[in-house]
Design an enzyme around this catalytic site. Structure first.
Site, PDB file in Angstrom:
ATOM      1  CB  SER A   7      -0.899   0.017   1.242  1.00  0.00           C
ATOM      2  OG  SER A   7      -1.458   1.307   1.383  1.00  0.00           O
ATOM      3  CG  HIS A  32      -3.999  -1.576  -1.329  1.00  0.00           C
ATOM      4  ND1 HIS A  32      -5.135  -2.288  -1.668  1.00  0.00           N
ATOM      5  CD2 HIS A  32      -4.356  -0.778  -0.296  1.00  0.00           C
ATOM      6  CE1 HIS A  32      -6.128  -1.936  -0.868  1.00  0.00           C
ATOM      7  NE2 HIS A  32      -5.680  -1.017  -0.024  1.00  0.00           N
ATOM      8  CG  ASP A  34      -5.131   2.458   1.032  1.00  0.00           C
ATOM      9  OD1 ASP A  34      -6.109   1.699   0.948  1.00  0.00           O
ATOM     10  OD2 ASP A  34      -4.027   2.101   1.479  1.00  0.00           O
ATOM     11  CG  MET A  36      -8.190   7.387   2.808  1.00  0.00           C
ATOM     12  SD  MET A  36      -7.215   7.465   4.317  1.00  0.00           S
ATOM     13  CE  MET A  36      -6.482   5.823   4.292  1.00  0.00           C
ATOM     14  CG  HIS A  65      -9.331   0.287  -0.105  1.00  0.00           C
ATOM     15  ND1 HIS A  65      -8.696   0.048   1.097  1.00  0.00           N
ATOM     16  CD2 HIS A  65     -10.670   0.299   0.167  1.00  0.00           C
ATOM     17  CE1 HIS A  65      -9.610  -0.068   2.053  1.00  0.00           C
ATOM     18  NE2 HIS A  65     -10.812   0.084   1.517  1.00  0.00           N
ATOM     19  CG  MET A  67     -11.155   3.569   2.531  1.00  0.00           C
ATOM     20  SD  MET A  67      -9.587   3.462   3.388  1.00  0.00           S
ATOM     21  CE  MET A  67      -8.488   3.465   1.974  1.00  0.00           C
ATOM     22  N   GLY A 141      -9.075   3.809   7.445  1.00  0.00           N
ATOM     23  CA  GLY A 141      -8.688   5.206   7.312  1.00  0.00           C
ATOM     24  C   GLY A 141      -7.269   5.556   7.696  1.00  0.00           C
ATOM     25  N   GLY A 144      -0.598   1.772   9.751  1.00  0.00           N
ATOM     26  CA  GLY A 144       0.214   1.635  10.955  1.00  0.00           C
ATOM     27  C   GLY A 144      -0.514   1.193  12.206  1.00  0.00           C
ATOM     28  CG  ASP A 174      -6.226  -2.746   3.487  1.00  0.00           C
ATOM     29  OD1 ASP A 174      -5.145  -2.512   4.051  1.00  0.00           O
ATOM     30  OD2 ASP A 174      -6.831  -1.920   2.782  1.00  0.00           O
ATOM     31  N   GLY A 176      -2.700  -3.921   9.195  1.00  0.00           N
ATOM     32  CA  GLY A 176      -1.904  -4.554  10.249  1.00  0.00           C
ATOM     33  C   GLY A 176      -1.260  -5.873   9.851  1.00  0.00           C
ATOM     34  N   GLY A 196       1.118  -1.997   4.256  1.00  0.00           N
ATOM     35  CA  GLY A 196       1.684  -0.670   4.081  1.00  0.00           C
ATOM     36  C   GLY A 196       2.953  -0.519   4.878  1.00  0.00           C
TER      37      GLY A 196
HETATM   38  C1  DX5 Z   1      -6.206   1.807   5.788  1.00  0.00           C
HETATM   39  C2  DX5 Z   1      -5.798   1.366   4.407  1.00  0.00           C
HETATM   40  C3  DX5 Z   1      -4.711   0.358   4.363  1.00  0.00           C
HETATM   41  C4  DX5 Z   1      -3.399   0.787   4.987  1.00  0.00           C
HETATM   42  C5  DX5 Z   1      -2.722  -0.427   5.532  1.00  0.00           C
HETATM   43  O1  DX5 Z   1      -7.481   2.295   5.800  1.00  0.00           O
HETATM   44  O2  DX5 Z   1      -6.905   0.820   3.708  1.00  0.00           O
HETATM   45  O3  DX5 Z   1      -4.509  -0.094   3.035  1.00  0.00           O
HETATM   46  O4  DX5 Z   1      -2.547   1.419   4.088  1.00  0.00           O
HETATM   47  O5  DX5 Z   1      -1.571  -0.043   6.208  1.00  0.00           O
HETATM   48  P1  DX5 Z   1      -0.844  -0.960   7.277  1.00  0.00           P
HETATM   49  O6  DX5 Z   1      -0.320  -2.170   6.545  1.00  0.00           O
HETATM   50  O7  DX5 Z   1       0.217  -0.093   7.802  1.00  0.00           O
HETATM   51  O8  DX5 Z   1      -1.880  -1.365   8.312  1.00  0.00           O
HETATM   52 ZN    ZN Z   2      -6.533  -0.157   1.720  1.00  0.00          ZN
END
Ligand code: DX5
Ligand code: ZN
Length: 221
Positions: A7, A32, A34, A36, A65, A67, A141, A144, A174, A176, A196
């Site tokens: 990501s 990926h 994201d 938002m 993705h 959001m 959203g 980390g 998606d 953690g 990510g």
């Molecule tokens: C959060 C995103 C994820 C995010 C994952 O809403 O959709 O794709 O980047 O990041 P990590 O892998 O750090 O949890």
């Molecule tokens: Zn995502």
């Protein structure tokens, strides 16, 4: 085949192009992305100009993705920007069927996503219309955060439903995901792992190699 989708939310945007090249060189196949809007989720990430720019320099599969609230407003724009897959949230859209069909009619692979708090059965009515379901395993959203263990059973329930109905739908997980928990998540039924911070922190190319090796070893078993 199982895949990793790094990501770019966790990228260093001053070196985004370079980092995408490193992902390609390490054998990555998917990116990926994201998006938002500050309404559907508290944060704002980036939009069309960034996707347009990186589309010019990369052949990776762009897994976008969304959001954002009312994603049906922007389906054409994401197709033009170069998305290969477009995933919308079941909580964000009042016209899921029409929007998923429109995504496919514009040549993209449709996906549906759900918050950790939403029961997995909320996506079951759309399984015939999508190529993938994205299960959020942190609060939607932000990158980390820590993987929410309670979501693992949603992955399994979703996989069981897809298998029972014999559908060509991938399960994407998606939030953690890291080197430590990834095997358990694959065991639960994931086909695509989004990551990510665990991929971008430190040695990106080295992390990519390790993630991909763990996936290949798991598949080889
Ligand atoms: C959060 C995103 C994820 C995010 C994952 O809403 O959709 O794709 O980047 O990041 P990590 O892998 O750090 O949890
Ligand atoms: Zn995502």
């Amino acid at each position: 085949m199982m895949t990793l989708a790094p990501s770019i939310l966790a990228a260093d945007f001053s070196k985004l192009g370079e980092q995408i090249t490193q992902i390609e060189e390490a054998g990555g196949s998917m990116l990926h992305i994201d998006v938002m809007d500050g309404v559907f989720v508290p944060s704002i990430s980036f939009g069309f100009p960034i996707i347009h720019s990186i589309r010019k320099m990369s052949k990776l599969y762009f897994d976008v993705h969304l959001m954002i609230t009312a994603p049906e407003r922007y389906v054409e724009e994401f197709a033009e920007a170069g998305a290969d897959g477009l995933t919308i949230h079941v909580e964000a859209c009042q016209c899921m069927v029409d929007t998923l069909e429109k995504i496919r009619s514009l040549g993209m692979e449709p996906g549906v996503s759900l918050h950790p708090q939403t029961p997995v059965s909320a996506v079951f009515p759309y399984l015939d219309l999508v190529d993938r379901v994205l299960v959020m395993t942190v609060n939607t959203g932000f990158g980390g955060q820590k993987y929410i263990e309670g979501c693992t059973k949603k992955i399994t329930m979703l996989k069981d439903e897809i298998t029972r109905r014999n559908l060509p739908v991938s399960v994407e997980v998606d939030g953690g995901v890291n080197r430590e928990n990834m095997t358990r998540i694959l065991e639960a039924g994931a086909d695509i792992l989004v990551s990510g911070s665990s991929v971008f922190k430190g040695d990106l190319k080295g992390n990519m190699t390790e993630f991909l090796k763990t996936i290949r070893d798991y598949e080889g078993d």
